[in-house]
Structure formats: structure tokens, C-alpha cells
Write an enzyme that holds these catalytic residues in place. Structure first.
Site, PDB file in Angstrom:
ATOM      1  N   TYR A  59      -1.911  -6.692  -1.095  1.00  0.00           N
ATOM      2  CA  TYR A  59      -0.626  -6.028  -0.920  1.00  0.00           C
ATOM      3  C   TYR A  59      -0.062  -6.397   0.455  1.00  0.00           C
ATOM      4  O   TYR A  59      -0.528  -5.928   1.483  1.00  0.00           O
ATOM      5  CB  TYR A  59      -0.762  -4.506  -1.039  1.00  0.00           C
ATOM      6  CG  TYR A  59      -1.347  -4.022  -2.342  1.00  0.00           C
ATOM      7  CD1 TYR A  59      -1.294  -4.792  -3.498  1.00  0.00           C
ATOM      8  CD2 TYR A  59      -1.966  -2.777  -2.422  1.00  0.00           C
ATOM      9  CE1 TYR A  59      -1.844  -4.341  -4.684  1.00  0.00           C
ATOM     10  CE2 TYR A  59      -2.514  -2.316  -3.606  1.00  0.00           C
ATOM     11  CZ  TYR A  59      -2.453  -3.104  -4.736  1.00  0.00           C
ATOM     12  OH  TYR A  59      -3.009  -2.658  -5.910  1.00  0.00           O
ATOM     13  N   HIS A 127     -10.544  -7.238  -7.596  1.00  0.00           N
ATOM     14  CA  HIS A 127      -9.173  -6.992  -8.045  1.00  0.00           C
ATOM     15  C   HIS A 127      -8.867  -7.646  -9.391  1.00  0.00           C
ATOM     16  O   HIS A 127      -8.204  -7.050 -10.245  1.00  0.00           O
ATOM     17  CB  HIS A 127      -8.207  -7.506  -6.969  1.00  0.00           C
ATOM     18  CG  HIS A 127      -6.885  -6.821  -6.968  1.00  0.00           C
ATOM     19  ND1 HIS A 127      -6.099  -6.715  -5.869  1.00  0.00           N
ATOM     20  CD2 HIS A 127      -6.192  -6.184  -7.953  1.00  0.00           C
ATOM     21  CE1 HIS A 127      -4.985  -6.062  -6.154  1.00  0.00           C
ATOM     22  NE2 HIS A 127      -5.031  -5.730  -7.418  1.00  0.00           N
ATOM     23  N   SER A 206      -0.274   2.190 -12.198  1.00  0.00           N
ATOM     24  CA  SER A 206       1.038   2.263 -12.873  1.00  0.00           C
ATOM     25  C   SER A 206       1.065   3.370 -13.917  1.00  0.00           C
ATOM     26  O   SER A 206       1.503   3.152 -15.058  1.00  0.00           O
ATOM     27  CB  SER A 206       1.409   0.917 -13.506  1.00  0.00           C
ATOM     28  OG  SER A 206       1.566  -0.081 -12.532  1.00  0.00           O
ATOM     29  N   PRO A 207       0.603   4.586 -13.564  1.00  0.00           N
ATOM     30  CA  PRO A 207       0.562   5.653 -14.564  1.00  0.00           C
ATOM     31  C   PRO A 207       1.941   6.147 -14.986  1.00  0.00           C
ATOM     32  O   PRO A 207       2.059   6.863 -15.983  1.00  0.00           O
ATOM     33  CB  PRO A 207      -0.211   6.762 -13.847  1.00  0.00           C
ATOM     34  CG  PRO A 207       0.075   6.533 -12.399  1.00  0.00           C
ATOM     35  CD  PRO A 207       0.117   5.039 -12.252  1.00  0.00           C
ATOM     36  N   LEU A 208       2.976   5.732 -14.245  1.00  0.00           N
ATOM     37  CA  LEU A 208       4.357   6.089 -14.606  1.00  0.00           C
ATOM     38  C   LEU A 208       5.128   4.879 -15.113  1.00  0.00           C
ATOM     39  O   LEU A 208       6.356   4.860 -15.094  1.00  0.00           O
ATOM     40  CB  LEU A 208       5.072   6.709 -13.398  1.00  0.00           C
ATOM     41  CG  LEU A 208       4.400   7.940 -12.797  1.00  0.00           C
ATOM     42  CD1 LEU A 208       5.188   8.452 -11.600  1.00  0.00           C
ATOM     43  CD2 LEU A 208       4.251   9.041 -13.847  1.00  0.00           C
ATOM     44  N   ARG A 210       5.359   1.879 -13.809  1.00  0.00           N
ATOM     45  CA  ARG A 210       6.084   1.309 -12.659  1.00  0.00           C
ATOM     46  C   ARG A 210       7.405   2.055 -12.420  1.00  0.00           C
ATOM     47  O   ARG A 210       8.421   1.462 -12.100  1.00  0.00           O
ATOM     48  CB  ARG A 210       6.305  -0.188 -12.841  1.00  0.00           C
ATOM     49  CG  ARG A 210       4.999  -0.954 -12.954  1.00  0.00           C
ATOM     50  CD  ARG A 210       5.170  -2.449 -13.121  1.00  0.00           C
ATOM     51  NE  ARG A 210       3.858  -3.055 -13.224  1.00  0.00           N
ATOM     52  CZ  ARG A 210       3.163  -3.175 -14.344  1.00  0.00           C
ATOM     53  NH1 ARG A 210       3.684  -2.745 -15.478  1.00  0.00           N
ATOM     54  NH2 ARG A 210       1.976  -3.706 -14.361  1.00  0.00           N
ATOM     55  N   PHE A 212       9.179   3.740 -14.628  1.00  0.00           N
ATOM     56  CA  PHE A 212      10.067   3.854 -15.789  1.00  0.00           C
ATOM     57  C   PHE A 212       9.987   5.230 -16.432  1.00  0.00           C
ATOM     58  O   PHE A 212      11.012   5.823 -16.804  1.00  0.00           O
ATOM     59  CB  PHE A 212       9.698   2.773 -16.810  1.00  0.00           C
ATOM     60  CG  PHE A 212      10.735   2.558 -17.881  1.00  0.00           C
ATOM     61  CD1 PHE A 212      11.866   1.806 -17.633  1.00  0.00           C
ATOM     62  CD2 PHE A 212      10.570   3.106 -19.137  1.00  0.00           C
ATOM     63  CE1 PHE A 212      12.813   1.599 -18.627  1.00  0.00           C
ATOM     64  CE2 PHE A 212      11.514   2.903 -20.138  1.00  0.00           C
ATOM     65  CZ  PHE A 212      12.644   2.152 -19.872  1.00  0.00           C
TER      66      PHE A 212
END
Length: 331
Positions: A59, A127, A206-208, A210, A212
Site C-alpha cells: 500500500y 499477500h 472489501s466487506p462493503l 469497495r 458500493f
């Protein structure tokens, strides 16, 4: 905040903090980010009991670990710090390939420890799986770092079923991190059961979706021109109208409970099993406050049935990554 266990011996907050969006510039951006706000967000998250912080070498690269290191300076006690290795970088910081060798694990952990300003990493992930290095060799090298006290627990990210079985036969694996949400349920086919059977915690990134599923994005025009999500096939003009139906179903449940879309999406994940610890990506205190309160939301059987019907496994339009990204997952 309530606690959950990853593996048999690693206790963390039930909701963690994905620090990746806090990168100001760099290789992955989710709209404008301020490092000052990112540090303030981490400070308040800790105060609210979200003690499980997730970052990675890639990152920035490197700058997100540095940000987290600054934020946790003087606050290390009681925190669970996770980071990741697994890539090779050129002189300019560009990614030039994956590298799961024990030598890269050792070199990477030394760099991460320095950037984070700590003497031991709580959870160290590979990763992405390196198809050219047997997973037994990678995990064996990481196990040496456990013995030396440089890391406490070993994790994998986006490993496929057979790789996961071989890895856990080599050394205990505390956690598998993979994408999982109401719009990405592929791990339900086999991977979640392997985790349950082998005492491996599961950490959805990304539980949402990303962002959206939070409901604030209805078209590509809602994204900044340099936002990475312009590359996401599920955000495309072709796929977005179909996928908005999932958002609308989440919103209906949220309205019944008087909570946010994000809280419903996170509560749904928490309801999938006690070994699941989502790490919503945040970059501002406002969204962090909302996400970390999701553990208080108790979804009913009716809520869960409606969400399952609106967002079945495989029901989202478009792949979750472009062609290059899809070649690097579930190996």
C-alpha cells in the site's frame, strides 16, 4: 467492542480497521485521502475498541505502513497489527512480480517492523500466493520468523482450497484474508468450510464492496477521476445498474433498523460465523465511527433471508477484478 478469535490463540476486536484507503496518492486510491485525518481516524478507532489494524507493504507502496507506525507510536499495548508481504519492487517502487520466497519474507518483515516502529508483527500475511514457490516453503520460512519472535501468527491472503490445506499441514494458520461481502460470496463454496475445520479465522477485506454497498455511489460520476474503482468491473456502466439492486435491498433492511447500509452489510458478515472478522477500509473518522458500531446491529432471520435472496452467491454482475487481478486470486 466485543472480541473474536482468529485461530485458537489470536484474539482481536470483532471489527478491524482496513488502513489502505488512508494512502494519500500512491498505487491505489479511493478518492482524496489526508494522512493527518488517517492518523486521527486510527487514534479514535483505538479509543472505540477497534484494536485490529490492517496494512501491507504494497500500500503506497510502504507509505501506509509508515502512516500506521506514526499513528500507533506510544499506543502499541493492546493493539493487533497485521501487515503483508509477497511482492517484488523495482527501484522506483513499482511492482515487478510476486515473490513468496522465505528470503523475501525475511527481508520484508525487517522493513515492515522498521516502518511500523514495533518489534513484533501480530499477524503476517502472504499477500498473494506465488505459483512458483511451494506453499510449504513459504510457510516454512514464515514459521522461522515466528520462532525468532519477529511475528506472532501466520496468515494467507486469497489462497485457494488446496493451497490452504497444504499450508495448514505445514504450520498453524491463524487467518485467511479474502474478499467476502454481500456482493462477493465465492468463499462460501469451499474455503469457509476449510477454515472452520482447521481453526483458521477468516478476515473479509472489501466487506462493503469497495464502498458500493454503503449506498453513496450510484454512478461512475460519483467517483473522482483518479479513483481506482474506475477499473473495477462491477462499477462499470454495464454492470452497475444490476448491482444497485443489492444496494437497494441492503437499504431496505437498514431503514427497518434505523441504521446505515454499511452497518447492515457488516452485521451480515458477523452473522456468518464467530470466526469472521471484517476489516472495512476507512480514511475518515465519520465513516469509521459508523462501521465500528456495526457489531451492535442484530439482524433477524427475516433480514438475513431477504439479503440472501437479493444477493445470492454468484449473483453480482461482473468479475471482482480485471483479468490481471483475477489471475492472482484463489491460487
Amino acid at each position: 467492542m466485543m472480541k473474536r478469535w482468529l485461530g485458537q490463540r489470536f484474539e482481536v476486536s470483532a471489527i478491524g480497521i482496513g488502513c489502505m484507503p488512508m494512502v494519500a496518492g500512491g498505487n491505489i486510491t479511493y478518492g482524496h485521502a489526508s494522512e493527518d485525518e488517517g492518523e486521527a481516524t486510527i487514534h479514535e478507532a483505538i479509543e472505540r475498541g477497534a484494536t485490529f489494524l490492517d496494512t501491507a507493504q504494497i500500500y503506497g507502496p510502504f507509505t501506509n505502513e509508515e502512516l500506521v507506525g506514526r499513528a500507533i507510536n506510544g499506543k502499541r499495548q493492546g493493539l493487533q497489527i497485521a501487515t503483508k508481504f509477497g511482492f517484488r519492487f523495482g527501484d522506483n517502487g513499482a511492482i515487478v512480480g510476486v515473490d513468496g520466497s522465505p528470503a523475501n519474507a525475511r527481508a520484508s518483515v525487517e522493513g515492515s517492523l522498521q516502518r511500523l516502529g514495533i518489534d513484533c508483527i501480530d499477524l503476517f500475511y502472504q499477500h498473494r500466493v506465488d505459483p512458483n514457490v511451494p506453499i510449504e516453503e513459504t510457510v516454512g520460512g514464515m514459521a522461522e520468523l515466528v520462532t525468532e519472535g519477529k511475528i506472532r501468527h501466520i496468515g494467507l491472503s486469497e489462497a485457494g482450497p488446496e493451497t490452504l490445506r497444504r499450508a495448514v499441514a505445514t504450520h498453524p494458520i491463524a487467518a485467511l484474508q479474502s474478499e467476502y461481502s454481500l456482493w462477493e460470496r465465492g468463499v462460501e463454496d469451499e474455503i469457509l468450510e476449510i477454515c472452520r475445520a482447521n481453526d483458521i479465522g477468516f478476515v473479509p477485506y472489501s466487506p462493503l464492496g469497495r464502498g458500493f454497498l454503503a449506498g453513496g455511489i450510484r454512478s461512475l460520476a460519483d467517483l473522482a477521476p483518479d479513483d481506482w474503482r474506475h477499473q473495477d468491473p462491477r462499477y462499470s456502466a454495464e454492470n452497475m445498474p444490476h448491482n444497485l439492486a443489492i444496494v437497494d435491498a441492503v437499504a431496505a433492511v437498514a431503514a427497518r433498523h434505523g441504521v446505515s447500509n454499511a452497518q447492515v452489510a457488516l452485521a451480515w458478515l458477523l452473522a456468518q460465523g464467530p470466526h469472521i472478522v471484517p476489516i472495512p477500509g476507512v480514511k475518515r473518522r465519520e465513516t469509521m465511527r459508523d462501521s465500528v458500531a456495526a457489531y451492535k446491529v442484530a439482524l433477524t432471520a427475516q433480514d438475513l433471508a431477504e439479503l440472501d435472496a437479493a444477493a445470492p452467491n454468484g449473483g453480482t454482475a461482473g468479475p471482482r477484478y480485471g483479468e490481471r487481478g483475477m489471475r492472482m486470486v484463489r491460487l
